[in-house]
Design an enzyme around this catalytic site. Structure first.
Site: not given
Length: 325
Positions: A276, A187-188, A216, A191, A247-248
Protein backbone atom coordinates in the site's frame (compact mmCIF):
# COMPACT_ATOMS: atom_id res chain seq x y z
CA UNK A 1 -27.42 -24.61 -1.58
CA UNK A 2 -30.58 -24.26 -3.64
CA UNK A 3 -31.10 -27.39 -5.76
CA UNK A 4 -33.49 -28.02 -8.63
CA UNK A 5 -34.55 -31.64 -9.21
CA UNK A 6 -35.88 -32.31 -12.73
CA UNK A 7 -37.37 -35.76 -13.30
CA UNK A 8 -40.57 -36.94 -15.03
CA UNK A 9 -40.83 -39.95 -12.70
CA UNK A 10 -42.78 -38.95 -9.57
CA UNK A 11 -41.22 -41.59 -7.30
CA UNK A 12 -37.64 -40.80 -8.34
CA UNK A 13 -38.27 -37.06 -8.09
CA UNK A 14 -39.79 -37.34 -4.63
CA UNK A 15 -37.05 -39.68 -3.39
CA UNK A 16 -34.24 -37.39 -4.58
CA UNK A 17 -35.98 -34.30 -3.25
CA UNK A 18 -36.46 -35.86 0.17
CA UNK A 19 -32.81 -36.92 0.35
CA UNK A 20 -31.50 -33.48 -0.63
CA UNK A 21 -33.82 -31.73 1.82
CA UNK A 22 -32.63 -34.04 4.59
CA UNK A 23 -29.06 -32.96 3.79
CA UNK A 24 -30.04 -29.36 4.56
CA UNK A 25 -30.50 -27.96 1.05
CA UNK A 26 -33.43 -25.96 -0.30
CA UNK A 27 -35.10 -28.06 -2.98
CA UNK A 28 -37.28 -27.06 -5.94
CA UNK A 29 -38.73 -29.71 -8.26
CA UNK A 30 -39.86 -29.84 -11.89
CA UNK A 31 -41.78 -32.58 -13.71
CA UNK A 32 -39.91 -32.43 -17.05
CA UNK A 33 -37.40 -30.50 -19.09
CA UNK A 34 -39.75 -27.66 -20.01
CA UNK A 35 -40.74 -27.11 -16.38
CA UNK A 36 -37.07 -27.41 -15.48
CA UNK A 37 -36.21 -24.59 -17.89
CA UNK A 38 -38.87 -22.34 -16.38
CA UNK A 39 -37.76 -23.19 -12.84
CA UNK A 40 -34.10 -22.50 -13.67
CA UNK A 41 -34.98 -19.02 -14.94
CA UNK A 42 -37.17 -18.12 -11.97
CA UNK A 43 -35.28 -19.81 -9.12
CA UNK A 44 -31.62 -19.49 -10.24
CA UNK A 45 -30.58 -22.70 -8.41
CA UNK A 46 -26.97 -23.41 -7.51
CA UNK A 47 -27.23 -27.04 -8.62
CA UNK A 48 -29.54 -29.01 -10.91
CA UNK A 49 -29.97 -32.76 -10.48
CA UNK A 50 -31.75 -33.86 -13.67
CA UNK A 51 -32.86 -37.07 -15.32
CA UNK A 52 -31.42 -37.83 -18.75
CA UNK A 53 -34.46 -39.32 -20.51
CA UNK A 54 -37.59 -37.17 -20.27
CA UNK A 55 -40.48 -36.45 -22.65
CA UNK A 56 -40.16 -33.28 -24.66
CA UNK A 57 -36.91 -31.59 -23.65
CA UNK A 58 -34.49 -34.24 -22.37
CA UNK A 59 -31.60 -33.69 -19.97
CA UNK A 60 -28.78 -32.93 -22.45
CA UNK A 61 -30.95 -30.48 -24.40
CA UNK A 62 -31.98 -28.70 -21.19
CA UNK A 63 -28.35 -28.56 -20.10
CA UNK A 64 -27.23 -27.06 -23.42
CA UNK A 65 -30.01 -24.47 -23.28
CA UNK A 66 -28.99 -23.41 -19.77
CA UNK A 67 -25.32 -23.11 -20.71
CA UNK A 68 -26.17 -20.80 -23.61
CA UNK A 69 -28.35 -18.59 -21.40
CA UNK A 70 -26.42 -18.33 -18.12
CA UNK A 71 -24.20 -15.31 -17.46
CA UNK A 72 -22.53 -14.53 -14.10
CA UNK A 73 -24.31 -17.17 -12.02
CA UNK A 74 -22.91 -20.62 -12.85
CA UNK A 75 -25.22 -23.61 -12.33
CA UNK A 76 -23.58 -26.94 -11.49
CA UNK A 77 -25.42 -29.70 -13.38
CA UNK A 78 -25.52 -33.36 -12.34
CA UNK A 79 -27.15 -35.88 -14.68
CA UNK A 80 -28.89 -38.96 -13.25
CA UNK A 81 -28.70 -41.80 -15.75
CA UNK A 82 -28.34 -45.52 -16.35
CA UNK A 83 -26.31 -44.80 -19.52
CA UNK A 84 -22.67 -45.82 -19.23
CA UNK A 85 -21.11 -45.76 -22.70
CA UNK A 86 -18.21 -43.39 -23.18
CA UNK A 87 -19.90 -41.94 -26.26
CA UNK A 88 -23.07 -41.05 -24.34
CA UNK A 89 -21.20 -39.57 -21.39
CA UNK A 90 -18.84 -37.58 -23.62
CA UNK A 91 -21.79 -36.21 -25.57
CA UNK A 92 -23.53 -35.10 -22.36
CA UNK A 93 -20.38 -33.42 -21.07
CA UNK A 94 -20.02 -31.56 -24.38
CA UNK A 95 -23.48 -30.13 -23.67
CA UNK A 96 -22.22 -28.79 -20.32
CA UNK A 97 -22.94 -31.57 -17.79
CA UNK A 98 -20.56 -31.39 -14.81
CA UNK A 99 -21.07 -34.82 -13.24
CA UNK A 100 -23.16 -38.00 -13.27
CA UNK A 101 -25.07 -40.11 -10.75
CA UNK A 102 -25.78 -43.72 -11.72
CA UNK A 103 -29.30 -45.13 -11.46
CA UNK A 104 -30.51 -46.44 -9.10
CA UNK A 105 -28.83 -43.76 -7.00
CA UNK A 106 -27.48 -44.33 -3.50
CA UNK A 107 -27.30 -41.78 -0.71
CA UNK A 108 -23.52 -42.05 -0.36
CA UNK A 109 -22.99 -41.34 -4.05
CA UNK A 110 -25.32 -38.34 -4.04
CA UNK A 111 -23.43 -36.86 -1.08
CA UNK A 112 -20.09 -37.47 -2.81
CA UNK A 113 -21.25 -35.83 -6.05
CA UNK A 114 -22.49 -32.76 -4.20
CA UNK A 115 -19.02 -32.17 -2.73
CA UNK A 116 -17.46 -30.74 -5.92
CA UNK A 117 -20.64 -28.73 -6.54
CA UNK A 118 -20.34 -27.14 -3.11
CA UNK A 119 -16.71 -26.19 -3.75
CA UNK A 120 -17.53 -24.58 -7.11
CA UNK A 121 -20.45 -22.60 -5.66
CA UNK A 122 -18.35 -21.43 -2.69
CA UNK A 123 -15.60 -20.22 -5.03
CA UNK A 124 -18.14 -18.37 -7.15
CA UNK A 125 -19.70 -16.76 -4.06
CA UNK A 126 -16.27 -15.75 -2.79
CA UNK A 127 -15.29 -14.01 -6.00
CA UNK A 128 -18.61 -12.21 -6.33
CA UNK A 129 -18.50 -10.98 -2.72
CA UNK A 130 -14.93 -9.70 -3.03
CA UNK A 131 -15.53 -8.04 -6.39
CA UNK A 132 -18.73 -6.36 -5.18
CA UNK A 133 -17.15 -5.01 -2.01
CA UNK A 134 -14.06 -3.78 -3.87
CA UNK A 135 -16.27 -1.95 -6.39
CA UNK A 136 -18.13 -0.36 -3.47
CA UNK A 137 -14.85 1.09 -2.18
CA UNK A 138 -13.89 2.18 -5.68
CA UNK A 139 -17.13 4.13 -6.05
CA UNK A 140 -16.14 6.45 -3.18
CA UNK A 141 -12.54 7.17 -4.13
CA UNK A 142 -11.48 8.25 -7.62
CA UNK A 143 -7.92 6.99 -7.02
CA UNK A 144 -8.98 3.49 -5.99
CA UNK A 145 -9.59 1.52 -9.22
CA UNK A 146 -6.08 0.95 -10.56
CA UNK A 147 -4.71 1.23 -7.03
CA UNK A 148 -6.66 -1.90 -6.04
CA UNK A 149 -5.31 -3.84 -9.00
CA UNK A 150 -1.71 -2.82 -8.28
CA UNK A 151 -2.06 -3.58 -4.57
CA UNK A 152 -3.20 -7.14 -5.22
CA UNK A 153 -0.27 -7.82 -7.55
CA UNK A 154 2.31 -6.22 -5.22
CA UNK A 155 0.91 -8.24 -2.31
CA UNK A 156 1.01 -11.45 -4.31
CA UNK A 157 4.64 -10.85 -5.33
CA UNK A 158 5.66 -10.41 -1.69
CA UNK A 159 3.62 -13.39 -0.46
CA UNK A 160 5.06 -15.68 -3.13
CA UNK A 161 8.59 -14.68 -2.19
CA UNK A 162 7.94 -15.26 1.51
CA UNK A 163 6.47 -18.69 0.81
CA UNK A 164 8.90 -19.88 -1.86
CA UNK A 165 12.10 -18.76 -0.12
CA UNK A 166 11.31 -20.52 3.15
CA UNK A 167 10.80 -17.34 5.19
CA UNK A 168 7.48 -18.69 6.51
CA UNK A 169 6.84 -21.75 8.63
CA UNK A 170 5.00 -24.77 7.24
CA UNK A 171 1.59 -23.62 8.46
CA UNK A 172 1.50 -21.28 5.47
CA UNK A 173 0.47 -22.84 2.16
CA UNK A 174 -0.15 -21.69 -1.41
CA UNK A 175 -3.66 -20.71 -0.31
CA UNK A 176 -2.05 -17.80 1.61
CA UNK A 177 -0.81 -16.36 -1.70
CA UNK A 178 -4.15 -16.91 -3.43
CA UNK A 179 -6.16 -15.44 -0.56
CA UNK A 180 -4.03 -12.31 -0.23
CA UNK A 181 -4.37 -11.70 -3.97
CA UNK A 182 -8.16 -11.95 -3.62
CA UNK A 183 -8.60 -9.99 -0.38
CA UNK A 184 -5.98 -7.23 -0.48
CA UNK A 185 -8.23 -5.00 -2.66
CA UNK A 186 -10.58 -4.80 0.35
CA UNK A 187 -7.99 -3.15 2.62
CA UNK A 188 -9.68 0.27 2.45
CA UNK A 189 -13.31 -0.89 2.25
CA UNK A 190 -13.96 1.06 5.46
CA UNK A 191 -13.60 4.33 3.55
CA UNK A 192 -17.24 3.93 2.57
CA UNK A 193 -17.96 5.16 6.11
CA UNK A 194 -15.88 8.35 5.78
CA UNK A 195 -17.44 11.65 4.74
CA UNK A 196 -16.62 12.92 1.24
CA UNK A 197 -15.43 16.22 2.70
CA UNK A 198 -12.57 14.32 4.32
CA UNK A 199 -12.08 11.46 1.87
CA UNK A 200 -11.76 13.76 -1.14
CA UNK A 201 -9.97 16.65 0.57
CA UNK A 202 -7.09 17.81 -1.65
CA UNK A 203 -4.98 19.34 1.14
CA UNK A 204 -3.48 18.17 4.41
CA UNK A 205 -5.82 16.87 7.13
CA UNK A 206 -6.34 18.69 10.39
CA UNK A 207 -5.78 16.59 13.52
CA UNK A 208 -9.54 16.04 13.87
CA UNK A 209 -9.90 15.08 10.21
CA UNK A 210 -7.04 12.61 10.45
CA UNK A 211 -8.62 11.00 13.52
CA UNK A 212 -11.85 10.67 11.56
CA UNK A 213 -10.03 9.16 8.58
CA UNK A 214 -8.34 6.60 10.82
CA UNK A 215 -11.77 5.18 11.67
CA UNK A 216 -11.89 3.52 8.23
CA UNK A 217 -9.78 0.65 9.59
CA UNK A 218 -12.36 -0.19 12.25
CA UNK A 219 -15.32 0.31 9.89
CA UNK A 220 -13.76 -2.04 7.35
CA UNK A 221 -13.01 -4.63 9.99
CA UNK A 222 -16.53 -4.61 11.40
CA UNK A 223 -18.05 -4.95 7.93
CA UNK A 224 -15.86 -7.89 6.92
CA UNK A 225 -15.81 -9.56 10.33
CA UNK A 226 -19.59 -9.83 10.28
CA UNK A 227 -19.30 -11.70 6.99
CA UNK A 228 -16.56 -13.91 8.45
CA UNK A 229 -18.71 -14.78 11.46
CA UNK A 230 -21.56 -15.82 9.17
CA UNK A 231 -19.24 -18.05 7.10
CA UNK A 232 -16.67 -19.44 9.58
CA UNK A 233 -15.14 -21.80 7.01
CA UNK A 234 -14.39 -18.94 4.62
CA UNK A 235 -10.83 -18.22 5.77
CA UNK A 236 -10.38 -15.56 3.12
CA UNK A 237 -13.02 -13.39 4.83
CA UNK A 238 -11.10 -13.47 8.11
CA UNK A 239 -7.93 -12.53 6.24
CA UNK A 240 -9.78 -9.63 4.60
CA UNK A 241 -11.00 -8.42 8.02
CA UNK A 242 -7.49 -8.70 9.49
CA UNK A 243 -6.01 -6.69 6.61
CA UNK A 244 -8.67 -3.98 6.81
CA UNK A 245 -8.11 -3.50 10.54
CA UNK A 246 -4.33 -3.77 10.69
CA UNK A 247 -2.74 -2.51 7.45
CA UNK A 248 -1.91 0.83 9.11
CA UNK A 249 -0.24 -0.80 12.11
CA UNK A 250 3.55 -0.40 12.23
CA UNK A 251 6.14 -2.97 13.20
CA UNK A 252 7.41 -0.80 16.09
CA UNK A 253 3.93 -0.30 17.53
CA UNK A 254 3.45 3.32 16.47
CA UNK A 255 0.63 2.66 14.00
CA UNK A 256 -3.15 2.57 14.35
CA UNK A 257 -5.84 1.68 15.37
CA UNK A 258 -4.53 -0.52 18.22
CA UNK A 259 -0.79 0.11 18.33
CA UNK A 260 0.09 -3.53 17.61
CA UNK A 261 3.72 -4.40 17.04
CA UNK A 262 5.87 -7.17 15.54
CA UNK A 263 4.22 -10.50 14.89
CA UNK A 264 1.09 -9.45 16.78
CA UNK A 265 0.17 -7.80 13.49
CA UNK A 266 -1.29 -10.45 11.16
CA UNK A 267 1.18 -11.37 8.43
CA UNK A 268 -1.24 -10.53 5.61
CA UNK A 269 -1.62 -7.01 7.01
CA UNK A 270 2.18 -6.61 7.24
CA UNK A 271 2.46 -7.57 3.58
CA UNK A 272 -0.33 -5.26 2.41
CA UNK A 273 1.09 -2.40 4.50
CA UNK A 274 4.25 -2.34 2.39
CA UNK A 275 2.38 -2.83 -0.89
CA UNK A 276 0.00 0.00 0.00
CA UNK A 277 2.75 2.46 0.93
CA UNK A 278 4.82 1.65 -2.16
CA UNK A 279 1.86 2.32 -4.43
CA UNK A 280 0.89 5.51 -2.58
CA UNK A 281 4.44 6.80 -2.94
CA UNK A 282 4.84 6.03 -6.64
CA UNK A 283 1.47 7.38 -7.80
CA UNK A 284 0.37 10.98 -8.21
CA UNK A 285 -2.29 12.13 -5.76
CA UNK A 286 -4.20 15.39 -5.45
CA UNK A 287 -1.89 16.32 -2.57
CA UNK A 288 1.48 15.14 -4.01
CA UNK A 289 3.46 14.29 -7.10
CA UNK A 290 4.56 10.73 -7.84
CA UNK A 291 7.85 9.58 -6.32
CA UNK A 292 10.33 7.68 -8.44
CA UNK A 293 10.84 4.00 -7.73
CA UNK A 294 14.29 4.83 -6.33
CA UNK A 295 12.85 7.35 -3.87
CA UNK A 296 10.10 4.96 -2.76
CA UNK A 297 12.66 2.15 -2.43
CA UNK A 298 14.81 4.30 -0.14
CA UNK A 299 11.83 5.25 2.04
CA UNK A 300 10.80 1.61 2.45
CA UNK A 301 14.34 0.57 3.37
CA UNK A 302 14.44 3.38 5.91
CA UNK A 303 11.23 1.98 7.39
CA UNK A 304 12.68 -1.52 7.88
CA UNK A 305 12.08 -2.57 11.47
CA UNK A 306 10.05 0.49 12.45
CA UNK A 307 7.25 0.93 9.92
CA UNK A 308 7.66 -2.40 8.12
CA UNK A 309 8.39 -6.01 9.05
CA UNK A 310 12.08 -6.60 8.21
CA UNK A 311 11.18 -9.96 6.64
CA UNK A 312 8.70 -8.29 4.28
CA UNK A 313 11.20 -5.55 3.40
CA UNK A 314 13.77 -8.24 2.55
CA UNK A 315 11.21 -9.87 0.26
CA UNK A 316 10.63 -6.47 -1.36
CA UNK A 317 14.37 -6.05 -1.99
CA UNK A 318 14.54 -9.48 -3.61
CA UNK A 319 11.49 -8.72 -5.78
CA UNK A 320 12.43 -5.16 -6.77
CA UNK A 321 12.49 -5.91 -10.49
CA UNK A 322 8.97 -7.40 -10.33
CA UNK A 323 7.66 -4.27 -8.59
CA UNK A 324 9.21 -2.07 -11.28
CA UNK A 325 7.73 -4.23 -14.04
Amino acid sequence: MKLLVVDDDLVSRAKMGKLLSALGHKVVTANDGDEGWDAWQSEQPDVIVMDWVMPGMDGPVLCEKIRKAESVHYTYIIMVTSKSSMEDLSNAMSKGVDDFIVKPFRKAEVIARLGPAMRIINLQTRDIVIFSLAKLAESRDSDTGEHLDRIRHFSKILAENLLNTGKLDKTYQQSFVEDIFLTSPLHDIGKVGIADSILRKPGKFTADEFNEMKKHSQVGYETLNQCAQSYPNANYLQMAADIALNHHEKFDGSGYPNGLSGEDIPLAARVVALADVYDALTQKRVYKEAFTHEAAYAIILEGRGNHFDPMVVDAFIECESKFIR
